[in-house]
Write a protein that holds these residues in place. Structure first.
Motif, PDB file in Angstrom:
ATOM      1  N   THR A  18      45.180 -46.407 -31.737  1.00  0.00           N
ATOM      2  CA  THR A  18      46.140 -47.407 -31.256  1.00  0.00           C
ATOM      3  C   THR A  18      45.583 -48.814 -31.111  1.00  0.00           C
ATOM      4  O   THR A  18      46.311 -49.731 -30.728  1.00  0.00           O
ATOM      5  CB  THR A  18      46.733 -46.976 -29.894  1.00  0.00           C
ATOM      6  N   SER A  19      44.283 -48.992 -31.372  1.00  0.00           N
ATOM      7  CA  SER A  19      43.746 -50.365 -31.353  1.00  0.00           C
ATOM      8  C   SER A  19      42.495 -50.443 -32.215  1.00  0.00           C
ATOM      9  O   SER A  19      41.950 -49.428 -32.661  1.00  0.00           O
ATOM     10  CB  SER A  19      43.443 -50.844 -29.912  1.00  0.00           C
ATOM     11  N   ILE A  21      39.447 -50.799 -34.745  1.00  0.00           N
ATOM     12  CA  ILE A  21      39.087 -50.254 -36.055  1.00  0.00           C
ATOM     13  C   ILE A  21      40.031 -49.119 -36.461  1.00  0.00           C
ATOM     14  O   ILE A  21      40.484 -49.047 -37.607  1.00  0.00           O
ATOM     15  CB  ILE A  21      37.630 -49.732 -36.001  1.00  0.00           C
ATOM     16  N   SER A  40      46.492 -41.896 -28.191  1.00  0.00           N
ATOM     17  CA  SER A  40      45.527 -42.445 -27.228  1.00  0.00           C
ATOM     18  C   SER A  40      46.118 -42.341 -25.827  1.00  0.00           C
ATOM     19  O   SER A  40      47.245 -41.880 -25.664  1.00  0.00           O
ATOM     20  CB  SER A  40      45.126 -43.882 -27.581  1.00  0.00           C
ATOM     21  N   ARG A  41      45.353 -42.783 -24.828  1.00  0.00           N
ATOM     22  CA  ARG A  41      45.793 -42.579 -23.438  1.00  0.00           C
ATOM     23  C   ARG A  41      46.983 -43.440 -23.060  1.00  0.00           C
ATOM     24  O   ARG A  41      47.928 -42.977 -22.439  1.00  0.00           O
ATOM     25  CB  ARG A  41      44.625 -42.893 -22.479  1.00  0.00           C
ATOM     26  N   SER A  42      46.931 -44.718 -23.392  1.00  0.00           N
ATOM     27  CA  SER A  42      47.940 -45.659 -22.896  1.00  0.00           C
ATOM     28  C   SER A  42      49.257 -45.527 -23.656  1.00  0.00           C
ATOM     29  O   SER A  42      49.310 -45.737 -24.871  1.00  0.00           O
ATOM     30  CB  SER A  42      47.399 -47.085 -23.041  1.00  0.00           C
ATOM     31  N   ASP A  66      44.720 -37.813 -23.554  1.00  0.00           N
ATOM     32  CA  ASP A  66      43.283 -38.072 -23.396  1.00  0.00           C
ATOM     33  C   ASP A  66      42.553 -36.991 -24.190  1.00  0.00           C
ATOM     34  O   ASP A  66      42.809 -35.791 -23.966  1.00  0.00           O
ATOM     35  CB  ASP A  66      42.923 -37.999 -21.897  1.00  0.00           C
ATOM     36  N   VAL A  67      41.666 -37.386 -25.105  1.00  0.00           N
ATOM     37  CA  VAL A  67      40.994 -36.369 -25.946  1.00  0.00           C
ATOM     38  C   VAL A  67      40.123 -35.419 -25.130  1.00  0.00           C
ATOM     39  O   VAL A  67      39.688 -34.384 -25.636  1.00  0.00           O
ATOM     40  CB  VAL A  67      40.151 -36.991 -27.087  1.00  0.00           C
ATOM     41  N   GLY A  93      38.466 -40.874 -33.772  1.00  0.00           N
ATOM     42  CA  GLY A  93      37.805 -42.157 -33.498  1.00  0.00           C
ATOM     43  C   GLY A  93      37.865 -42.614 -32.054  1.00  0.00           C
ATOM     44  O   GLY A  93      37.398 -43.712 -31.733  1.00  0.00           O
ATOM     45  N   LYS A 161      27.061 -40.061 -30.103  1.00  0.00           N
ATOM     46  CA  LYS A 161      27.350 -40.271 -31.529  1.00  0.00           C
ATOM     47  C   LYS A 161      26.375 -39.483 -32.420  1.00  0.00           C
ATOM     48  O   LYS A 161      26.749 -39.073 -33.522  1.00  0.00           O
ATOM     49  CB  LYS A 161      27.326 -41.759 -31.874  1.00  0.00           C
ATOM     50  N   ILE A 190      31.820 -54.955 -36.081  1.00  0.00           N
ATOM     51  CA  ILE A 190      33.105 -55.310 -36.694  1.00  0.00           C
ATOM     52  C   ILE A 190      33.779 -56.405 -35.857  1.00  0.00           C
ATOM     53  O   ILE A 190      33.845 -56.308 -34.624  1.00  0.00           O
ATOM     54  CB  ILE A 190      34.013 -54.060 -36.810  1.00  0.00           C
ATOM     55  N   THR A 193      36.814 -56.818 -32.157  1.00  0.00           N
ATOM     56  CA  THR A 193      37.017 -55.461 -31.634  1.00  0.00           C
ATOM     57  C   THR A 193      36.543 -55.384 -30.186  1.00  0.00           C
ATOM     58  O   THR A 193      35.647 -56.120 -29.766  1.00  0.00           O
ATOM     59  CB  THR A 193      36.234 -54.415 -32.460  1.00  0.00           C
ATOM     60  N   GLY A 195      34.846 -52.950 -28.993  1.00  0.00           N
ATOM     61  CA  GLY A 195      33.458 -52.482 -29.004  1.00  0.00           C
ATOM     62  C   GLY A 195      32.477 -53.637 -29.034  1.00  0.00           C
ATOM     63  O   GLY A 195      31.542 -53.703 -28.231  1.00  0.00           O
TER      64      GLY A 195
HETATM   65  P1  NAP Z   1      38.906 -49.746 -29.257  1.00  0.00           P
HETATM   66  O1  NAP Z   1      39.865 -50.756 -29.788  1.00  0.00           O
HETATM   67  O2  NAP Z   1      38.671 -49.720 -27.793  1.00  0.00           O
HETATM   68  O3  NAP Z   1      39.378 -48.309 -29.780  1.00  0.00           O
HETATM   69  C1  NAP Z   1      39.213 -47.127 -29.043  1.00  0.00           C
HETATM   70  C2  NAP Z   1      40.471 -46.313 -29.198  1.00  0.00           C
HETATM   71  O4  NAP Z   1      40.286 -45.040 -28.589  1.00  0.00           O
HETATM   72  C3  NAP Z   1      41.686 -46.937 -28.529  1.00  0.00           C
HETATM   73  O5  NAP Z   1      42.837 -46.613 -29.284  1.00  0.00           O
HETATM   74  C4  NAP Z   1      41.737 -46.217 -27.165  1.00  0.00           C
HETATM   75  O6  NAP Z   1      43.067 -46.279 -26.659  1.00  0.00           O
HETATM   76  C5  NAP Z   1      41.284 -44.822 -27.585  1.00  0.00           C
HETATM   77  N1  NAP Z   1      40.672 -44.038 -26.527  1.00  0.00           N
HETATM   78  C6  NAP Z   1      39.632 -44.385 -25.695  1.00  0.00           C
HETATM   79  N2  NAP Z   1      39.363 -43.391 -24.852  1.00  0.00           N
HETATM   80  C7  NAP Z   1      40.226 -42.388 -25.165  1.00  0.00           C
HETATM   81  C8  NAP Z   1      40.438 -41.089 -24.634  1.00  0.00           C
HETATM   82  N3  NAP Z   1      39.703 -40.611 -23.620  1.00  0.00           N
HETATM   83  N4  NAP Z   1      41.410 -40.310 -25.184  1.00  0.00           N
HETATM   84  C9  NAP Z   1      42.171 -40.773 -26.214  1.00  0.00           C
HETATM   85  N5  NAP Z   1      42.018 -41.992 -26.746  1.00  0.00           N
HETATM   86  C10 NAP Z   1      41.050 -42.787 -26.229  1.00  0.00           C
HETATM   87  O7  NAP Z   1      37.457 -49.891 -29.913  1.00  0.00           O
HETATM   88  P2  NAP Z   1      36.825 -50.238 -31.354  1.00  0.00           P
HETATM   89  O8  NAP Z   1      35.748 -51.194 -31.084  1.00  0.00           O
HETATM   90  O9  NAP Z   1      37.839 -50.547 -32.361  1.00  0.00           O
HETATM   91  O10 NAP Z   1      36.115 -48.827 -31.688  1.00  0.00           O
HETATM   92  C11 NAP Z   1      36.760 -47.836 -32.484  1.00  0.00           C
HETATM   93  C12 NAP Z   1      35.751 -46.811 -32.973  1.00  0.00           C
HETATM   94  O11 NAP Z   1      34.761 -47.453 -33.791  1.00  0.00           O
HETATM   95  C13 NAP Z   1      34.987 -46.099 -31.879  1.00  0.00           C
HETATM   96  O12 NAP Z   1      34.774 -44.739 -32.255  1.00  0.00           O
HETATM   97  C14 NAP Z   1      33.658 -46.834 -31.830  1.00  0.00           C
HETATM   98  O13 NAP Z   1      32.615 -46.049 -31.307  1.00  0.00           O
HETATM   99  C15 NAP Z   1      33.455 -47.125 -33.306  1.00  0.00           C
HETATM  100  N6  NAP Z   1      32.559 -48.262 -33.593  1.00  0.00           N
HETATM  101  C16 NAP Z   1      32.950 -49.529 -33.305  1.00  0.00           C
HETATM  102  C17 NAP Z   1      32.128 -50.607 -33.652  1.00  0.00           C
HETATM  103  C18 NAP Z   1      32.581 -52.040 -33.431  1.00  0.00           C
HETATM  104  O14 NAP Z   1      31.963 -52.971 -33.965  1.00  0.00           O
HETATM  105  N7  NAP Z   1      33.648 -52.257 -32.685  1.00  0.00           N
HETATM  106  C19 NAP Z   1      30.881 -50.368 -34.246  1.00  0.00           C
HETATM  107  C20 NAP Z   1      30.491 -49.052 -34.486  1.00  0.00           C
HETATM  108  C21 NAP Z   1      31.340 -48.005 -34.168  1.00  0.00           C
HETATM  109  P3  NAP Z   1      43.444 -46.008 -25.094  1.00  0.00           P
HETATM  110  O15 NAP Z   1      42.728 -47.016 -24.281  1.00  0.00           O
HETATM  111  O16 NAP Z   1      44.943 -46.126 -25.063  1.00  0.00           O
HETATM  112  O17 NAP Z   1      43.022 -44.604 -24.804  1.00  0.00           O
END
Ligand code: NAP
Ligand code: COA
Length: 265
Positions: A18-19, A21, A40-42, A66-67, A93, A161, A190, A193, A195
């Protein structure tokens, strides 16, 4: 050159879609003609993502869960299957992250990240397995450089991870005979984001990170989405058990400046 794929008629289910990557991946598959489910949760984020996906003209569905709760994951997988049919592409993810030294986090803090990233991925893959297309399904776990680059203030994420990548490899062995491919994508830093905002919050810290990437820039969400579409396509039908870095070469040099960026805020 922008990659181009046709996923008309495919069913794609994305946990944490939902947000950021993962929503980028969801949008790319929707644009390519797939029916896409996001979880996702929200509830607000789920509803907003579904509206965004429907705007591409295809079908979309959302599940608020929630996963960490395996029963809710199972019921979303079953609902998606009952409404749309077998799953062609499954993406796990959902993840959590915050910078903290090992001595600065409680056991519950460490556990929250391991439970979302690692146990959550196990829940997602095991619960969806009965609904995966056999043969033919592509399963993609979203990993991170922390899986193989030890990083200060990231002991929880490194442990979680690394476990995700070993799940990828193990299930590629167990599910290969069923015609299911399992791979990990390792995004580098990325742009735009949550992250990266958590790990490199200031412009100064983002510049430190940028300079440490051999290609000299942050990646785009669309570049991770292209890789997910490639891995799920016929062009990758002999690719399984791979941990694929899409990081501009960042992991080669140890992604070293990330800990500096966290120290300097
Ligand atoms: P993000 O926008 O915060 O994405 C996380 C997603 O997971 C959101 O949709 C969030 O939505 C959901 N989520 C979190 N906790 C959850 C739970 N307990 N149950 C169900 N859904 C859950 O972050 P992002 O930076 O794009 O990261 C996405 C993925 O890429 C992650 O796996 C991260 O480790 C990986 N990654 C990111 C980067 C980077 O540069 N950003 C680099 C390497 C790897 P809700 O809050 O609604 O639950
Ligand atoms: N430093 C140390 N501990 C921290 C922390 C930090 N920056 N942030 C949270 N914690 C601890 C909490 O204090 C709590 O421990 P305690 O119960 O011993 O006090 C534990 O972590 C769980 O926090 P809580 O807020 O209850 O968990 P949650 O399940 O609601 O949220 C998180 C999970 C903590 C991972 C939260 O950051 C999150 O929801 N992240 C999702 C978005 C995200 O991280 N996106 C980037 C993906 S790469």
């Amino acid at each position: 050159m922008q990659a181009s794929f046709d996923y008309t008629g495919a069913n794609v289910l994305i946990f944490g879609g939902t947000s950021g990557i993962n929503l980028g991946i969801a949008e790319a598959f929707a644009k390519a003609g797939a029916t896409v489910g996001v979880c996702s949760r929200s509830e607000d984020k789920v509803n907003a993502a579904v509206e965004t996906l429907k705007a591409y003209g295809g079908k979309a569905a959302g599940y608020s869960l929630d996963v960490r709760n395996v029963d809710d994951v199972k019921s979303a997988a079953q609902s998606f299957h009952d409404e749309f049919g077998k799953i062609d592409v499954l993406v796990s993810g959902a993840a959590g992250n915050f910078p903290a030294p090992a001595l600065g986090m409680s056991p519950n803090a460490f556990n929250s990240v391991v439970s979302i990233d690692l146990l959550g991925t196990f829940h997602v893959l095991q619960s969806c397995h009965p609904y995966l297309k056999q043969p033919g399904a592509s399963v993609i776990n979203i990993s991170a450089p922390q899986a193989y680059v030890p990083m200060m203030f990231q002991s929880h994420v490194c442990a979680a991870k690394a476990g995700v990548d070993m799940l990828t490899r193990t299930l590629a062995l167990e599910w290969g005979p069923m015609g299911i491919r399992v791979n990990s994508i390792v995004p580098g830093p990325i742009a735009n984001t949550e992250g990266m905002d958590r790990l490199a919050p200031s412009e100064e810290s983002k510049n430190l990170v940028r300079k440490s990437v051999p290609l000299g820039r942050f990646g785009e969400k669309s570049e991770i989405a292209d890789t997910a579409m490639f891995l799920s396509s016929n062009a990758a039908q002999y690719v399984s058990g791979v941990i694929l870095a899409v990081d501009g070469g960042w992991g080669l040099s140890g992604a070293g400046s990330l800990a500096n960026s966290m120290m300097h805020g």
